[in-house]
Design a protein around this motif. Sequence first.
Motif, PDB file in Angstrom:
ATOM      1  N   GLY A  14       0.811  -1.216   0.000  1.00  0.00           N
ATOM      2  CA  GLY A  14       0.000   0.000   0.000  1.00  0.00           C
ATOM      3  C   GLY A  14       0.841   1.260   0.000  1.00  0.00           C
ATOM      4  O   GLY A  14       0.527   2.232  -0.691  1.00  0.00           O
ATOM      5  N   VAL A  15       1.931   1.247   0.754  1.00  0.00           N
ATOM      6  CA  VAL A  15       2.824   2.412   0.796  1.00  0.00           C
ATOM      7  C   VAL A  15       3.408   2.679  -0.585  1.00  0.00           C
ATOM      8  O   VAL A  15       3.412   3.815  -1.063  1.00  0.00           O
ATOM      9  CB  VAL A  15       3.952   2.210   1.840  1.00  0.00           C
ATOM     10  N   PHE A  16       3.873   1.627  -1.250  1.00  0.00           N
ATOM     11  CA  PHE A  16       4.463   1.820  -2.573  1.00  0.00           C
ATOM     12  C   PHE A  16       3.406   2.190  -3.618  1.00  0.00           C
ATOM     13  O   PHE A  16       3.683   2.974  -4.519  1.00  0.00           O
ATOM     14  CB  PHE A  16       5.261   0.584  -2.998  1.00  0.00           C
ATOM     15  N   ARG A  17       2.204   1.661  -3.485  1.00  0.00           N
ATOM     16  CA  ARG A  17       1.132   2.045  -4.411  1.00  0.00           C
ATOM     17  C   ARG A  17       0.719   3.497  -4.182  1.00  0.00           C
ATOM     18  O   ARG A  17       0.427   4.215  -5.125  1.00  0.00           O
ATOM     19  CB  ARG A  17      -0.051   1.092  -4.289  1.00  0.00           C
ATOM     20  N   MET A  18       0.716   3.916  -2.937  1.00  0.00           N
ATOM     21  CA  MET A  18       0.406   5.312  -2.636  1.00  0.00           C
ATOM     22  C   MET A  18       1.489   6.217  -3.220  1.00  0.00           C
ATOM     23  O   MET A  18       1.196   7.240  -3.842  1.00  0.00           O
ATOM     24  CB  MET A  18       0.317   5.519  -1.128  1.00  0.00           C
ATOM     25  N   ALA A  19       2.756   5.837  -3.035  1.00  0.00           N
ATOM     26  CA  ALA A  19       3.860   6.641  -3.561  1.00  0.00           C
ATOM     27  C   ALA A  19       3.802   6.728  -5.090  1.00  0.00           C
ATOM     28  O   ALA A  19       4.228   7.734  -5.662  1.00  0.00           O
ATOM     29  CB  ALA A  19       5.195   6.039  -3.130  1.00  0.00           C
TER      30      ALA A  19
END
Length: 190
Positions: A14-19
Motif C-alpha cells: 500500500g505504501v508503494f502504491r500510494m507513492a
Amino acid sequence: MIALLREARRSTVGVFRMAAFRDDWRTYFDFSAEGVGRSFAGLILALPAFIFTVHAIGYFVADNPNLVPSDTRMTALEAALTWARYWLVFPLVAAGICLAAGMTKKYAAWLVTQNWTVFVLVHIQALIFALYPAGLADPASLGQLTQVYIMARALAFWRVAAGALEAPAGLSAAFAGIIFLVDWTVRAAT
C-alpha cells in the motif's frame, strides 16, 4: 504473529502504491480502530532494521575517523530516544493538526498510513547503510544516498498527508512540513 506479518506485507504494498499515485492504495490499509493499533506493530517489526542501522552507522563512524567525528556514533540512550521519536512525535502533532483543521475523521487514516510508511522508511534506511559494510558504497556515495533519502522521506510525508487527508497539495505539504519541522526540532533537542 503470522497475521501481523501478512498485514505488514500488505501495508508495505500500500505504501508503494500510494507513492506511485495508484488509486487503489487505500484498500491495502485497515483504518479501523484495530488497524490503528496494529499499525503500531511496525514499531516492533522494524526494530531489527533500526538496530542494524544504528550499528552500521557506528561501523561507518569507526571506519572513517577523518571524515566523521566520533561523537556521531549513537549511544544506546540516543538510539532509544530516536526510536521513540519515530513513533511518538507524529501521532501527537498530527492529532493537533487534525483538531485545528477540523479533520478529526481523517486522523486514523493519516496515522495508519504514516506508521506503515515509517516502517518502510526504516527498512530503506537500513538498506542504504548496509551498502557501506558490504563494500558496495564509499563514504561519498553513502552521503549522497543519505541526502536523497532525507528528501524522499520529506516527499513521503507529504504524500501520506495528501492521500490520507484528501487535502489539496499545498495544505498537505504545509501539514507534512509542520510535522517534519517538529520532528527535526525534537531531534535537535534530544
